[in-house]
Design a protein around this motif. Structure first.
Motif, PDB file in Angstrom:
ATOM      1  N   ALA A   1       0.881  -1.167   0.000  1.00 13.05           N
ATOM      2  CA  ALA A   1       0.000   0.000   0.000  1.00 13.05           C
ATOM      3  C   ALA A   1       0.920   1.218   0.000  1.00 13.05           C
ATOM      4  O   ALA A   1       1.847   1.298   0.801  1.00 13.05           O
TER       5      ALA A   1
ATOM      6  N   SER B   1      -2.835  -4.985  -3.003  1.00  9.27           N
ATOM      7  CA  SER B   1      -2.016  -3.813  -3.320  1.00  9.27           C
ATOM      8  C   SER B   1      -2.892  -2.629  -3.714  1.00  9.27           C
ATOM      9  O   SER B   1      -3.885  -2.791  -4.426  1.00  9.27           O
ATOM     10  N   CYS B   2      -2.501  -1.455  -3.235  1.00  9.73           N
ATOM     11  CA  CYS B   2      -3.285  -0.261  -3.537  1.00  9.73           C
ATOM     12  C   CYS B   2      -2.447   0.995  -3.330  1.00  9.73           C
ATOM     13  O   CYS B   2      -1.357   0.941  -2.759  1.00  9.73           O
ATOM     14  N   GLU B   3      -2.989   2.098  -3.809  1.00 12.99           N
ATOM     15  CA  GLU B   3      -2.415   3.415  -3.585  1.00 12.99           C
ATOM     16  C   GLU B   3      -3.519   4.303  -3.045  1.00 12.99           C
ATOM     17  O   GLU B   3      -4.619   4.327  -3.589  1.00 12.99           O
TER      18      GLU B   3
END
Length: 165
Positions: free
Chosen positions: A87, A143-145
């Protein structure tokens, strides 16, 4: 040691066995020593790749071309390339902590010393601790932003709201 770092961001995080909170980096956006940038990069790449890595970046990557913003972009690229689950948390200016290099603490120190303030006609994003912790608690397992913008304030508004503690 799932919380990496000892600064303002690390101080409010809660340890989680399934995550590595990487809150150890260049804490001064005016930093000029290449050794400080290399230290963060080396420490990041030394982390376990099997855990979900949470990297704290900066909103400045969207509006600045400083060495600091370039470094944060480079670090984001390294995170994406080296950690299967991550992240990336992009933050504005935080309202808590003791780091003398944050805009708020810098203004507070100048006010305490009765020094003149330079108040530019500019805006910054300001994130308080409760909003920060809310979004950190919402990080999904994939997974990320996440960009945590907080409140957009003029420099004058920041001084008025946070400068006098």
């Amino acid at each position: 040691m799932p919380i990496i770092g000892h600064g303002d961001i690390a101080s409010v995080l809660t340890d989680r066995e399934d995550r590595i909170f990487f809150a150890s980096g260049v804490s001064n956006s005016q930093e000029t020593r290449e050794s400080a940038y290399l230290r963060e990069k080396t420490l990041l790449l030394a982390q376990e790749k099997i855990r979900h890595l949470v990297y704290f970046s900066s909103l400045s990557i969207f509006y600045s071309d400083t060495r600091y913003a370039q470094h944060k972009l480079e670090m984001e690229t390294l995170v994406k390339a080296n950690f299967p689950r991550y992240a990336i948390i992009r933050l504005g200016n935080i309202t808590w902590g003791t780091n003398p290099h944050t805009i708020i603490n810098s203004f507070r120190a100048r006010i305490r010393r009765h020094e003149p303030l330079i108040i530019r006609d500019a805006y910054r994003y300001v994130v308080d601790k409760s909003e920060f912790l809310y979004w950190v608690s919402m990080i999904p397992p994939w997974s990320c932003e996440i960009s945590i913008t907080g409140q957009r304030l003029s420099i004058a508004q920041i001084v008025e709201k946070y400068g006098y503690d």
